[in-house]
Design a protein around this motif. Structure first.
Motif, PDB file in Angstrom:
ATOM      1  N   ALA A  93       0.882  -1.169   0.000  1.00 42.74           N
ATOM      2  CA  ALA A  93       0.000   0.000   0.000  1.00 42.74           C
ATOM      3  C   ALA A  93       0.917   1.216   0.000  1.00 42.74           C
ATOM      4  CB  ALA A  93      -0.903   0.009   1.218  1.00 42.74           C
ATOM      5  N   HIS A  94       0.768   2.080  -1.003  1.00 42.13           N
ATOM      6  CA  HIS A  94       1.605   3.276  -1.139  1.00 42.13           C
ATOM      7  C   HIS A  94       0.744   4.528  -0.940  1.00 42.13           C
ATOM      8  CE1 HIS A  94       4.785   0.801  -2.856  1.00 42.13           C
ATOM      9  NE2 HIS A  94       3.942   0.363  -3.774  1.00 42.13           N
ATOM     10  N   TYR A  95       1.273   5.465  -0.162  1.00 37.75           N
ATOM     11  CA  TYR A  95       0.611   6.755   0.053  1.00 37.75           C
ATOM     12  C   TYR A  95       1.573   7.850  -0.369  1.00 37.75           C
ATOM     13  CZ  TYR A  95      -1.350  10.787   2.465  1.00 37.75           C
ATOM     14  OH  TYR A  95      -1.848  12.029   2.749  1.00 37.75           O
ATOM     15  N   TYR A  96       1.082   8.816  -1.150  1.00 39.29           N
ATOM     16  CA  TYR A  96       1.890   9.914  -1.671  1.00 39.29           C
ATOM     17  C   TYR A  96       1.431  11.218  -1.034  1.00 39.29           C
ATOM     18  CZ  TYR A  96       3.030   6.453  -5.231  1.00 39.29           C
ATOM     19  OH  TYR A  96       3.444   5.323  -5.877  1.00 39.29           O
ATOM     20  N   PRO A  97       2.034  11.632   0.094  1.00 33.57           N
ATOM     21  CA  PRO A  97       1.608  12.877   0.736  1.00 33.57           C
ATOM     22  C   PRO A  97       1.998  14.124  -0.057  1.00 33.57           C
ATOM     23  CG  PRO A  97       3.433  11.903   1.939  1.00 33.57           C
ATOM     24  CD  PRO A  97       3.051  10.929   0.875  1.00 33.57           C
ATOM     25  N   SER A  98       3.046  14.013  -0.875  1.00 36.79           N
ATOM     26  CA  SER A  98       3.471  15.126  -1.726  1.00 36.79           C
ATOM     27  C   SER A  98       4.165  14.540  -2.958  1.00 36.79           C
ATOM     28  CB  SER A  98       4.418  16.069  -0.973  1.00 36.79           C
ATOM     29  OG  SER A  98       5.674  15.450  -0.761  1.00 36.79           O
ATOM     30  N   SER A  99       4.582  15.401  -3.859  1.00 34.45           N
ATOM     31  CA  SER A  99       5.239  14.924  -5.079  1.00 34.45           C
ATOM     32  C   SER A  99       6.636  14.360  -4.799  1.00 34.45           C
ATOM     33  CB  SER A  99       5.329  16.049  -6.104  1.00 34.45           C
ATOM     34  OG  SER A  99       6.134  17.099  -5.596  1.00 34.45           O
ATOM     35  N   ARG A 100       7.213  14.669  -3.662  1.00 35.84           N
ATOM     36  CA  ARG A 100       8.560  14.204  -3.341  1.00 35.84           C
ATOM     37  C   ARG A 100       8.596  13.000  -2.400  1.00 35.84           C
ATOM     38  NH1 ARG A 100      12.883  18.005  -4.287  1.00 35.84           N
ATOM     39  NH2 ARG A 100      12.032  19.829  -5.305  1.00 35.84           N
ATOM     40  N   TRP A 101       7.521  12.748  -1.693  1.00 39.44           N
ATOM     41  CA  TRP A 101       7.507  11.686  -0.692  1.00 39.44           C
ATOM     42  C   TRP A 101       6.567  10.561  -1.093  1.00 39.44           C
ATOM     43  CZ3 TRP A 101      10.553  10.885   3.361  1.00 39.44           C
ATOM     44  CH2 TRP A 101      11.286  11.953   3.871  1.00 39.44           C
ATOM     45  N   LYS A 102       6.978   9.325  -0.748  1.00 38.44           N
ATOM     46  CA  LYS A 102       6.115   8.154  -0.867  1.00 38.44           C
ATOM     47  C   LYS A 102       6.299   7.336   0.408  1.00 38.44           C
ATOM     48  CE  LYS A 102       7.181   4.567  -3.508  1.00 38.44           C
ATOM     49  NZ  LYS A 102       7.316   3.613  -4.644  1.00 38.44           N
ATOM     50  N   LEU A 103       5.200   7.052   1.088  1.00 33.49           N
ATOM     51  CA  LEU A 103       5.221   6.230   2.287  1.00 33.49           C
ATOM     52  C   LEU A 103       4.542   4.909   1.948  1.00 33.49           C
ATOM     53  CD1 LEU A 103       4.125   8.967   4.831  1.00 33.49           C
ATOM     54  CD2 LEU A 103       6.446   8.242   4.264  1.00 33.49           C
ATOM     55  N   SER A 104       5.169   3.796   2.324  1.00 31.67           N
ATOM     56  CA  SER A 104       4.682   2.483   1.905  1.00 31.67           C
ATOM     57  C   SER A 104       4.678   1.505   3.069  1.00 31.67           C
ATOM     58  CB  SER A 104       5.579   1.916   0.802  1.00 31.67           C
ATOM     59  OG  SER A 104       5.696   2.803  -0.276  1.00 31.67           O
ATOM     60  N   TYR A 105       3.793   0.524   2.936  1.00 28.71           N
ATOM     61  CA  TYR A 105       3.729  -0.607   3.857  1.00 28.71           C
ATOM     62  C   TYR A 105       3.584  -1.862   3.009  1.00 28.71           C
ATOM     63  CZ  TYR A 105       1.952  -4.084   7.087  1.00 28.71           C
ATOM     64  OH  TYR A 105       1.784  -5.240   7.794  1.00 28.71           O
ATOM     65  N   ALA A 129       6.896  -4.431   6.459  1.00 30.22           N
ATOM     66  CA  ALA A 129       7.848  -3.320   6.481  1.00 30.22           C
ATOM     67  C   ALA A 129       7.144  -1.986   6.310  1.00 30.22           C
ATOM     68  CB  ALA A 129       8.887  -3.489   5.375  1.00 30.22           C
ATOM     69  N   LEU A 130       7.758  -0.970   6.877  1.00 29.09           N
ATOM     70  CA  LEU A 130       7.400   0.427   6.631  1.00 29.09           C
ATOM     71  C   LEU A 130       8.544   1.049   5.853  1.00 29.09           C
ATOM     72  CD1 LEU A 130       6.011   1.491  10.115  1.00 29.09           C
ATOM     73  CD2 LEU A 130       4.711   1.157   8.009  1.00 29.09           C
ATOM     74  N   GLN A 131       8.193   1.815   4.830  1.00 26.76           N
ATOM     75  CA  GLN A 131       9.223   2.374   3.957  1.00 26.76           C
ATOM     76  C   GLN A 131       8.895   3.822   3.629  1.00 26.76           C
ATOM     77  OE1 GLN A 131      10.864   0.023   0.622  1.00 26.76           O
ATOM     78  NE2 GLN A 131       9.846   1.508  -0.682  1.00 26.76           N
ATOM     79  N   GLY A 132       9.916   4.655   3.661  1.00 28.49           N
ATOM     80  CA  GLY A 132       9.794   6.042   3.229  1.00 28.49           C
ATOM     81  C   GLY A 132      10.745   6.290   2.075  1.00 28.49           C
ATOM     82  N   THR A 133      10.241   6.915   1.022  1.00 26.54           N
ATOM     83  CA  THR A 133      11.055   7.217  -0.149  1.00 26.54           C
ATOM     84  C   THR A 133      10.955   8.706  -0.424  1.00 26.54           C
ATOM     85  OG1 THR A 133      10.489   5.051  -1.059  1.00 26.54           O
ATOM     86  CG2 THR A 133      11.493   6.623  -2.564  1.00 26.54           C
ATOM     87  N   TYR A 134      12.109   9.346  -0.625  1.00 26.93           N
ATOM     88  CA  TYR A 134      12.165  10.776  -0.935  1.00 26.93           C
ATOM     89  C   TYR A 134      12.805  10.941  -2.300  1.00 26.93           C
ATOM     90  CZ  TYR A 134      12.963  15.771  -0.362  1.00 26.93           C
ATOM     91  OH  TYR A 134      12.947  17.131  -0.524  1.00 26.93           O
ATOM     92  N   TYR A 135      12.124  11.650  -3.195  1.00 23.21           N
ATOM     93  CA  TYR A 135      12.597  11.851  -4.565  1.00 23.21           C
ATOM     94  C   TYR A 135      13.134  13.263  -4.726  1.00 23.21           C
ATOM     95  CZ  TYR A 135       9.758   7.735  -5.567  1.00 23.21           C
ATOM     96  OH  TYR A 135       9.226   6.473  -5.573  1.00 23.21           O
ATOM     97  N   ILE A 136      14.292  13.370  -5.365  1.00 25.65           N
ATOM     98  CA  ILE A 136      14.885  14.660  -5.704  1.00 25.65           C
ATOM     99  C   ILE A 136      15.016  14.671  -7.222  1.00 25.65           C
ATOM    100  CG2 ILE A 136      16.866  16.175  -5.402  1.00 25.65           C
ATOM    101  CD1 ILE A 136      17.428  14.346  -2.829  1.00 25.65           C
ATOM    102  N   ASN A 137      14.134  15.414  -7.881  1.00 26.64           N
ATOM    103  CA  ASN A 137      14.142  15.484  -9.338  1.00 26.64           C
ATOM    104  C   ASN A 137      14.684  16.837  -9.768  1.00 26.64           C
ATOM    105  OD1 ASN A 137      12.907  12.921  -9.807  1.00 26.64           O
ATOM    106  ND2 ASN A 137      10.998  13.805  -9.105  1.00 26.64           N
ATOM    107  N   LYS A 138      15.808  16.820 -10.429  1.00 25.81           N
ATOM    108  CA  LYS A 138      16.441  18.032 -10.951  1.00 25.81           C
ATOM    109  C   LYS A 138      16.602  17.868 -12.459  1.00 25.81           C
ATOM    110  CE  LYS A 138      17.247  19.951  -6.933  1.00 25.81           C
ATOM    111  NZ  LYS A 138      16.616  21.173  -6.531  1.00 25.81           N
ATOM    112  N   ILE A 139      16.815  18.959 -13.139  1.00 28.63           N
ATOM    113  CA  ILE A 139      17.093  18.883 -14.573  1.00 28.63           C
ATOM    114  C   ILE A 139      18.474  18.271 -14.736  1.00 28.63           C
ATOM    115  CG2 ILE A 139      17.481  20.200 -16.688  1.00 28.63           C
ATOM    116  CD1 ILE A 139      15.376  22.163 -15.710  1.00 28.63           C
ATOM    117  N   GLY A 140      18.538  17.143 -15.430  1.00 31.42           N
ATOM    118  CA  GLY A 140      19.815  16.479 -15.661  1.00 31.42           C
ATOM    119  C   GLY A 140      20.051  15.241 -14.807  1.00 31.42           C
TER     120      GLY A 140
END
Length: 190
Positions: A93-105, A129-140
């Motif tokens: 189960a994935h929850y996206y609180p913002s465009s940069r974060w994904k919280l999963s179980y 498991a509990l998982q947190g993913t943080y995305y950093i999207n930059k040009i390039g």
């Protein structure tokens, strides 16, 4: 005397920068000081996974995985397809609180095959498991940092389950090769 306007700093922006700095620092720390395993013999492994992902609106998705792993066995450690070693079923189960974060179980059932050559016994394993993913999207480039806390319940020879906990981290850098951003039709390197 002319008074200069005072800069108004967005408090959410500051919290995001602090959070990003902490996530990045922890990711570098845990990836730099990684644990070492299987120091006496090296094995090759191959994994295959089938996934189905369903959206439940803007912020939620469900994912179902069915997978298998193969391993090499002594004395010929060159073929990762020598023996099937593990089968699993996993639901996310994935929850996206913002465009940069994904919280999963996730909750998963693993079946390990008996392979005496690599000291693996036939047993079942229950993982969550509990998982947190943080995305950093930059040009390039794109950078992903992931932290996962796993609860593993592994069946022993007495057919009872022993509890093991582990923290897993990942730092993943992705570079587009024939464009500036990753999108459909762009080749990229990981």
């Amino acid at each position: 005397m002319q008074q200069l306007p005072i800069l108004k700093i967005n408090q959410a922006f500051i919290y995001r920068k602090i959070g990003f700095s902490i996530v990045l620092a922890l990711s570098f720390f845990f990836n730099w000081n990684s644990a070492i395993g299987q120091t006496t013999t090296r094995y090759q492994q191959f994994s295959n996974e089938f996934a189905d992902v369903e959206s439940l609106g803007k912020k939620w998705t469900l994912e179902f995985n069915l997978g298998q792993s193969y391993t090499s066995i002594p004395p010929n450690n060159h073929s990762p397809f020598a023996k099937a070693s593990q089968f699993y079923v996993r639901g996310w189960a994935h929850y996206y609180p913002s465009s940069r974060w994904k919280l999963s179980y996730f909750f998963a059932l693993f079946g390990n095959v008996s392979i005496p050559d690599i000291e693996q016994s036939k047993n079942f394993e229950i993982r969550s498991a509990l998982q947190g993913t943080y995305y950093i999207n930059k040009i390039g480039y794109s950078l992903l940092t992931r932290f996962r806390i796993e609860d593993r319940r592994i069946q022993n020879d007495a057919k009872t389950f022993e509890a093991y906990y582990r923290l897993r981290t990942q730092l993943k850098y992705t570079q587009p090769l024939n464009g500036k951003v990753i999108r459909k039709g762009i080749y990229y390197a990981v």
